[in-house]
Design a protein around this motif. Structure first.
Motif, PDB file in Angstrom:
ATOM      1  N   GLU A 648       0.862  -1.181   0.000  1.00  0.00           N
ATOM      2  CA  GLU A 648       0.000   0.000   0.000  1.00  0.00           C
ATOM      3  C   GLU A 648       0.894   1.225   0.000  1.00  0.00           C
ATOM      4  O   GLU A 648       1.818   1.313   0.811  1.00  0.00           O
ATOM      5  CB  GLU A 648      -0.846   0.033   1.276  1.00  0.00           C
ATOM      6  N   VAL A 649       0.608   2.144  -0.912  1.00  0.00           N
ATOM      7  CA  VAL A 649       1.380   3.380  -0.981  1.00  0.00           C
ATOM      8  C   VAL A 649       0.465   4.531  -0.558  1.00  0.00           C
ATOM      9  O   VAL A 649      -0.677   4.631  -1.017  1.00  0.00           O
ATOM     10  CB  VAL A 649       1.896   3.629  -2.420  1.00  0.00           C
ATOM     11  N   ASP A 650       0.981   5.369   0.315  1.00  0.00           N
ATOM     12  CA  ASP A 650       0.254   6.585   0.681  1.00  0.00           C
ATOM     13  C   ASP A 650       0.670   7.678  -0.311  1.00  0.00           C
ATOM     14  O   ASP A 650       1.828   8.120  -0.287  1.00  0.00           O
ATOM     15  CB  ASP A 650       0.625   6.978   2.110  1.00  0.00           C
ATOM     16  N   PRO A 651      -0.242   8.098  -1.200  1.00  0.00           N
ATOM     17  CA  PRO A 651       0.174   9.031  -2.243  1.00  0.00           C
ATOM     18  C   PRO A 651       0.546  10.418  -1.696  1.00  0.00           C
ATOM     19  O   PRO A 651       1.262  11.167  -2.351  1.00  0.00           O
ATOM     20  CB  PRO A 651      -1.058   9.111  -3.160  1.00  0.00           C
ATOM     21  N   ASP A 652       0.100  10.732  -0.506  1.00  0.00           N
ATOM     22  CA  ASP A 652       0.424  12.040   0.068  1.00  0.00           C
ATOM     23  C   ASP A 652       1.820  12.075   0.676  1.00  0.00           C
ATOM     24  O   ASP A 652       2.462  13.129   0.715  1.00  0.00           O
ATOM     25  CB  ASP A 652      -0.605  12.413   1.149  1.00  0.00           C
ATOM     26  N   THR A 653       2.278  10.949   1.180  1.00  0.00           N
ATOM     27  CA  THR A 653       3.583  10.929   1.864  1.00  0.00           C
ATOM     28  C   THR A 653       4.628  10.059   1.166  1.00  0.00           C
ATOM     29  O   THR A 653       5.809  10.151   1.480  1.00  0.00           O
ATOM     30  CB  THR A 653       3.427  10.363   3.293  1.00  0.00           C
ATOM     31  N   VAL A 754       9.165  -6.527  -4.673  1.00  0.00           N
ATOM     32  CA  VAL A 754       8.678  -5.326  -3.981  1.00  0.00           C
ATOM     33  C   VAL A 754       8.583  -4.141  -4.951  1.00  0.00           C
ATOM     34  O   VAL A 754       7.575  -3.427  -4.982  1.00  0.00           O
ATOM     35  CB  VAL A 754       9.603  -4.973  -2.787  1.00  0.00           C
ATOM     36  N   ILE A 755       9.609  -3.961  -5.752  1.00  0.00           N
ATOM     37  CA  ILE A 755       9.593  -2.808  -6.676  1.00  0.00           C
ATOM     38  C   ILE A 755       8.495  -2.991  -7.721  1.00  0.00           C
ATOM     39  O   ILE A 755       7.782  -2.035  -8.063  1.00  0.00           O
ATOM     40  CB  ILE A 755      10.978  -2.604  -7.335  1.00  0.00           C
ATOM     41  N   ASN A 756       8.306  -4.209  -8.200  1.00  0.00           N
ATOM     42  CA  ASN A 756       7.212  -4.454  -9.150  1.00  0.00           C
ATOM     43  C   ASN A 756       5.863  -4.094  -8.514  1.00  0.00           C
ATOM     44  O   ASN A 756       4.978  -3.555  -9.188  1.00  0.00           O
ATOM     45  CB  ASN A 756       7.208  -5.921  -9.597  1.00  0.00           C
ATOM     46  N   ALA A 757       5.718  -4.374  -7.234  1.00  0.00           N
ATOM     47  CA  ALA A 757       4.459  -4.058  -6.547  1.00  0.00           C
ATOM     48  C   ALA A 757       4.269  -2.540  -6.428  1.00  0.00           C
ATOM     49  O   ALA A 757       3.162  -2.026  -6.621  1.00  0.00           O
ATOM     50  CB  ALA A 757       4.438  -4.716  -5.172  1.00  0.00           C
ATOM     51  N   ILE A 758       5.356  -1.856  -6.115  1.00  0.00           N
ATOM     52  CA  ILE A 758       5.239  -0.392  -5.957  1.00  0.00           C
ATOM     53  C   ILE A 758       4.916   0.268  -7.298  1.00  0.00           C
ATOM     54  O   ILE A 758       4.034   1.134  -7.390  1.00  0.00           O
ATOM     55  CB  ILE A 758       6.543   0.192  -5.353  1.00  0.00           C
ATOM     56  N   VAL A 759       5.615  -0.168  -8.343  1.00  0.00           N
ATOM     57  CA  VAL A 759       5.346   0.403  -9.676  1.00  0.00           C
ATOM     58  C   VAL A 759       3.893   0.112 -10.072  1.00  0.00           C
ATOM     59  O   VAL A 759       3.196   0.977 -10.625  1.00  0.00           O
ATOM     60  CB  VAL A 759       6.347  -0.151 -10.716  1.00  0.00           C
ATOM     61  N   ASP A 760       3.424  -1.076  -9.733  1.00  0.00           N
ATOM     62  CA  ASP A 760       2.032  -1.426 -10.020  1.00  0.00           C
ATOM     63  C   ASP A 760       1.067  -0.489  -9.280  1.00  0.00           C
ATOM     64  O   ASP A 760       0.066  -0.034  -9.831  1.00  0.00           O
ATOM     65  CB  ASP A 760       1.784  -2.887  -9.610  1.00  0.00           C
ATOM     66  N   ALA A 761       1.426  -0.186  -8.032  1.00  0.00           N
ATOM     67  CA  ALA A 761       0.558   0.696  -7.239  1.00  0.00           C
ATOM     68  C   ALA A 761       0.484   2.097  -7.847  1.00  0.00           C
ATOM     69  O   ALA A 761      -0.508   2.809  -7.669  1.00  0.00           O
ATOM     70  CB  ALA A 761       1.080   0.778  -5.807  1.00  0.00           C
ATOM     71  N   LEU A 762       1.549   2.473  -8.541  1.00  0.00           N
ATOM     72  CA  LEU A 762       1.628   3.842  -9.063  1.00  0.00           C
ATOM     73  C   LEU A 762       1.175   3.949 -10.520  1.00  0.00           C
ATOM     74  O   LEU A 762       1.483   4.931 -11.208  1.00  0.00           O
ATOM     75  CB  LEU A 762       3.070   4.365  -8.915  1.00  0.00           C
ATOM     76  N   GLN A 763       0.451   2.929 -10.993  1.00  0.00           N
ATOM     77  CA  GLN A 763       0.053   2.925 -12.404  1.00  0.00           C
ATOM     78  C   GLN A 763      -0.827   4.100 -12.792  1.00  0.00           C
ATOM     79  O   GLN A 763      -0.741   4.594 -13.906  1.00  0.00           O
ATOM     80  CB  GLN A 763      -0.620   1.589 -12.766  1.00  0.00           C
ATOM     81  N   GLU A 764      -1.667   4.538 -11.869  1.00  0.00           N
ATOM     82  CA  GLU A 764      -2.544   5.647 -12.277  1.00  0.00           C
ATOM     83  C   GLU A 764      -1.748   6.916 -12.583  1.00  0.00           C
ATOM     84  O   GLU A 764      -2.231   7.822 -13.220  1.00  0.00           O
ATOM     85  CB  GLU A 764      -3.634   5.891 -11.245  1.00  0.00           C
ATOM     86  N   TYR A 765      -0.498   6.947 -12.104  1.00  0.00           N
ATOM     87  CA  TYR A 765       0.365   8.091 -12.444  1.00  0.00           C
ATOM     88  C   TYR A 765       1.281   7.780 -13.624  1.00  0.00           C
ATOM     89  O   TYR A 765       2.031   8.638 -14.063  1.00  0.00           O
ATOM     90  CB  TYR A 765       1.229   8.473 -11.245  1.00  0.00           C
ATOM     91  N   GLY A 766       1.261   6.544 -14.087  1.00  0.00           N
ATOM     92  CA  GLY A 766       2.130   6.165 -15.203  1.00  0.00           C
ATOM     93  C   GLY A 766       3.594   6.040 -14.829  1.00  0.00           C
ATOM     94  O   GLY A 766       4.482   6.150 -15.677  1.00  0.00           O
TER      95      GLY A 766
END
Lengths: 791, 155
Positions: A648-653, A754-766
């Motif tokens: 889970e990524v907190d987009p604000d922090t 882990v990095i693949n998961a983070i990049v996946d989480a950030l897909q809406e930002y491309g």
């Protein structure tokens, strides 16, 4: 007698815990020799400087001081040797500058030893070191590898004006270029594999002791391989023959590779003990460890993957810069080459692969093997670029992998990068990890995260590693300056108890338990009757030590083979005692039996007969029951697996929290599942540390910015999740136990997962990539940059 | 040199120390209690944790003189003869240790954590061990051990 419940496959509680849990372990710093003096090493505060003058007058008269030595005193002594000669393109050997015990004329990294004070107490030695006056001439430092290769008058060593140690390649370049030329799709990626500090929790320590009467040296040291230290230091540095040099590695508090190497401090205390006629002890402070233990990783790479129209992999192309630091540590040159380039097929049947590795000198601490050693770097490149390709091709990353896996029926499989995989079933571990990680519930979990304002991502990665290093003739042809077999002696005592002397070294792996299980299973005697002895060159016949997940596959096999020699001899003795033919004797559950009869002799009776040979075949069989085996592996072993992580990524922090982590590994046959799971957990935490928190940072002047636990972020209990771990088994085909090794898997597979998961989480930002460690700042910045691009 | 007096593992001790001598040095070097370890020099790793009057304290950041008149317990003082403390037992049963170097500090911290929070959640255990670094276990089994040890200590 029924089979024992402590044998192969049982989760036996560890025998070594009794001493560790009660404070009765004996680590090197716990040892004190009579009359012992203490060494403190003064280290360069400059990354690169000439040492113009060292004034030791005041230090020499400081209270408690016994001696002060500088580089001048060590000039006649050889430097620390490198154990692997890599030959690059056009048969050009690597450049191998001297690595002096104490810097001679020039300091080449922050932490390079420039003087040593020996005093009655450590505090007095430290006080005196402050009184040493050194006139340094600061030189510009070489830190960034790309800049280093431009030379421009900034050279770490005169012998390498452009700081290039070697330029090495592997694979068929023409075939790989041709594969890319016909590709339907090419995915490219630039990656950094961050420099790490191993940070075994026990700092390194060494005690030199010299017996004037016998001329024998003893070195107590925090080593993963005491015989290797004896060989390197005895033969190549100090010229002490083996029979006059004993190396003892008692309990060692973790290694992870960093305690493989022969370090200058070991030679220093050994030499000084003879000069002074007193034992000399040195124990590193943690800050000192940061600037004197070999570091790990530190690659910069460009990666390309070519696919055909059906998403089958056609080719991989890699360009890597590998940091060697200021000097070549013991195994440094083989890490980015033979433990890295050869792993670049991964789990996939890619027909064409080419890699080019340039090894670079910089004014930083030497870089060498750290848990995984080359294989995490290889896996990170492969698994990150595959993930990116899956995204670009809008295909499921797990299925893209599955499509390109080497299939079970393809084994043995010859890769285009030199290795012959003997066996595996990558689809099985993929199925297993998918089952563990509940892909069906993911959409719901993602929605729940979203409702909390968090971005959920799911990452997958597969890995393969080559363990059990290695057939000696193969590594010899590749530049290794040592053999890589293992030795074991199994000594049966007259009353039937057994001592196993193994060249493998345990520093957390639990060999005293696992190896005893193997012997207990084979001999049918209880574990309590078996002692495992390791870590002392005067007790163990020989050994190459513990690294590269080799202990069970190589050391365990040596023990297995020595036990078989015991059984074979036991059969001869039993045949005589039972008046039967040797061929008719069976050994099972601790009994030698004449096949098809109830006539038998217990193991203990045979042991006693061997030492009290009254009724004994003395004409044909020697008394005694003590056998040694040297085992040279026929091939590497190839553990493999697949991991899934949800974050889970907190987009604000930019804060990343790991929500779940599932690991499915194939380690071959498992001796002790409890210990194996513990090894996986530990590896995963180190891999997660690399992915999320750990980074060794130098500034542009070569100052170490992360020189303590205050600023190098070690993973804590809060930083890692509970792990779900499972195994499937394809037994190794070329060792009798069917084992592969498990020590490094987690550290290899976790970072890309882990990095693949983070990049996946950030897909809406491309966001397409994020460098390790994915700190909150980096993640937040990646989001901000992506937003800015969209605007 | 000043003299410091304290009770260590139930025994009265008295030793001459320099003013700068740390409690961990007194324990390891003068009293031979080498179960307490030093893993760092910045009070971060927790390998040196002992109990002073029942509270967990980093002995690498405590002057020996500060412990004057206190009751100090180290890992060597936990077991009752051959009978391990329930937390030691739990670490063994749950494979909560590998190389053993962080273990003494980890066990001492865990006992104190459970005394303050007798029935901790997994998160409370993870947060409570913030001051102890383990490089081997990935903490998974340490957390299981502390939860099991807490249960055993509750009886």
């Amino acid at each position: 007698m029924a089979p024992l419940d402590t044998g192969i496959g049982a989760a036996v509680r560890r025998r070594e815990d009794a001493r560790f849990l009660t404070g009765r372990g004996t680590y090197t710093d716990d040892i004190n020799r009579p009359g012992q003096a203490h060494a403190y090493i003064l280290r360069s505060p400059h990354a690169h400087a000439t040492i113009k003058k060292v004034d030791i007058k005041k230090a020499k008269s400081s209270p408690g001081v016994i001696a002060v030595y500088t580089g001048e005193d060590f000039k006649p002594i050889n430097g620390v040797p490198c154990g692997w000669l890599v030959t690059g393109k056009n048969n050009k050997p690597m450049i191998e500058p001297k690595h002096p015990i104490i810097a001679e004329g020039k300091a080449r990294h922050v932490g390079d030893p420039v003087a040593v004070v020996i005093a009655e107490t450590k505090a007095e030695a430290r006080d005196a070191a402050e009184k040493i006056d050194i006139d340094y001439g600061a030189l510009p430092a070489v830190v960034d590898m790309k800049a280093a290769l431009k030379g421009g008058g900034k050279s770490v060593h005169d012998a390498a004006p452009d700081n290039l140690c070697f330029d090495w390649e592997l694979g068929d370049k023409a075939a790989t270029d041709a594969a890319f030329a016909k590709a339907a799709h090419v995915t490219t990626l630039d990656l950094v594999n961050n420099r790490l500090v191993p940070n075994a929790l026990e700092p390194r320590a060494a005690i030199g002791d010299y017996d004037k009467a016998t001329g024998e040296h003893t070195l107590y040291t925090t080593s993963q391989n005491p015989h290797v230290i004896r060989l390197l230091m005895g033969a190549f540095v100090l010229g002490i023959p083996e029979h006059k040099l004993r190396v003892v590695s008692p309990d060692v508090g973790g290694g992870f590779g960093s305690k493989i190497y022969h370090y200058a401090e070991e030679a220093l205390v050994t030499w000084a003990a003879k000069q002074l006629g007193r034992p000399v002890k040195w124990t590193a402070d943690r800050s000192e460890s940061f600037m004197s233990d070999a570091h790990g990783r530190d690659h910069v790479s460009h990666v390309e993957l070519a696919l055909d129209k059906d998403n089958k992999f056609l080719g991989f192309r890699f360009e890597t810069l590998a940091n060697m630091g200021a000097y070549l540590s013991t195994f440094a040159p083989c890490i980015p080459t033979y433990l890295h380039g050869t792993l670049l097929a991964g789990n996939y049947s890619t027909p064409a692969i080419h890699t080019n590795v340039k090894a670079v000198f910089t004014n930083t601490v030497p870089v060498d093997a750290y848990r995984g050693a080359g294989r995490p770097e290889a896996t990170f490149m492969i698994e990150r670029v595959i993930d990116k390709a899956a995204r670009e091709l809008k295909t499921d990353p797990a299925e893209l992998r599955r499509k390109n896996y080497i299939k079970p029926e393809q084994f043995p499989y010859q890769t285009p990068v030199a290795l012959m995989y003997d066996i595996g079933n990558y689809g099985a571990t993929l199925d297993q990890v998918l089952k563990l990680s509940d892909p069906g519930g993911y959409a719901q979990r993602k929605a729940a995260s979203k409702a909390k304002g968090k971005l959920r991502g799911r990452g997958i990665a597969s890995y393969i590693e080559a363990c059990g290093i290695a057939p000696s003739n193969v590594v010899g042809s590749l530049g290794a300056r040592a053999g890589l077999y293992e030795a074991a002696t199994v000594r049966v005592n007259p009353t039937g108890s057994v001592v196993v002397f193994t060249g493998s070294h345990s520093h957390g792996q639990g060999h005293e338990t696992t190896f005893a299980q193997v012997v207990s299973s084979m001999l049918g005697i209880p574990m309590e009757s078996i002692e495992i002895s390791h870590g002392d060159t005067n007790r163990v016949p020989f050994g190459m030590g513990t690294y590269g997940s080799r202990s069970i596959a190589v050391g365990g096999t040596a023990i297995h083979n020595a036990v078989n020699k015991i059984i074979a001899k036991g059969k001869k003795i039993a045949a005589h005692m039972l008046e039967a033919a040797e061929a008719d004797i069976e050994f099972k559950n601790g009994k030698f039996t004449v096949a098809g009869t109830d006539r038998s002799k217990a193991f203990g009776e045979i042991a006693l007969a061997a030492y009290v040979p009254h009724k004994y075949p003395l004409e044909t069989v020697e008394p005694g029951l003590d056998e040694t085996a040297f085992y040279d592996p026929k091939n590497f072993t190839f553990p493999a697996g697949s991991y899934v992580c949800e974050v889970e990524v907190d987009p604000d922090t930019g804060v990343v929290e790991i929500q779940s982590f599932a690991a499915a590994d194939d380690f071959g046959r498992i001796i002790n599942p409890m210990i194996v799971e513990g090894q996986v957990h530990g590896g995963l935490a180190q891999g997660i540390g690399q992915a999320l928190t750990e980074a060794c940072v130098y500034d542009k002047n070569g100052q170490l910015q992360t020189g303590s636990f205050m600023d190098y972020c070690m993973p804590r209990a809060q930083d890692v999740p509970n792990f779900k771990v499972a195994h499937s088994v394809t037994a190794c085909t070329h060792n009798p136990l069917g084992v592969k090794g498990c020590g490094e898997a987690g550290a290899i597979g976790a970072p890309p997962t882990v990095i693949n998961a983070i990049v996946d989480a950030l897909q809406e930002y491309g966001v397409e990539h994020i460098d390790m460690p994915a700190t909150p700042h980096r993640v937040w910045k990646a989001i901000q940059d992506a937003k800015a691009r969209k605007r | 040199m000043p003299t410091v007096k304290m009770t260590v593992n139930g025994k009265a001790v008295s030793a001459e120390v320099e003013a700068r001598t740390l409690l961990v040095n007194l324990l390891r070097e003068k009293l031979g209690l080498t179960g307490t370890h030093v893993g760092c020099d910045t009070s971060q790793c927790g390998a040196c944790v002992v109990h002073i009057d029942g509270k967990s304290v980093k002995s690498c950041t405590t002057l020996a003189l500060q412990a004057e008149g206190t009751k100090v317990t180290t890992i060597e003082g936990l077991a009752n003869g051959e009978k391990l403390h329930p937390m030691q037992e739990a670490f063994r049963d749950n494979h909560g240790l590998q190389c053993g170097f962080c273990t003494p500090g980890m066990v001492m911290s865990a006992i104190c954590l459970v005394k303050e929070t007798p029935n901790p959640t997994e998160k409370q255990v993870r947060d409570g061990l913030e001051g102890n670094i383990c490089r081997c276990t990935g903490y998974h089994n340490i957390v299981q051990a502390v939860l099991a040890g807490a249960k055993a200590m509750r009886g």
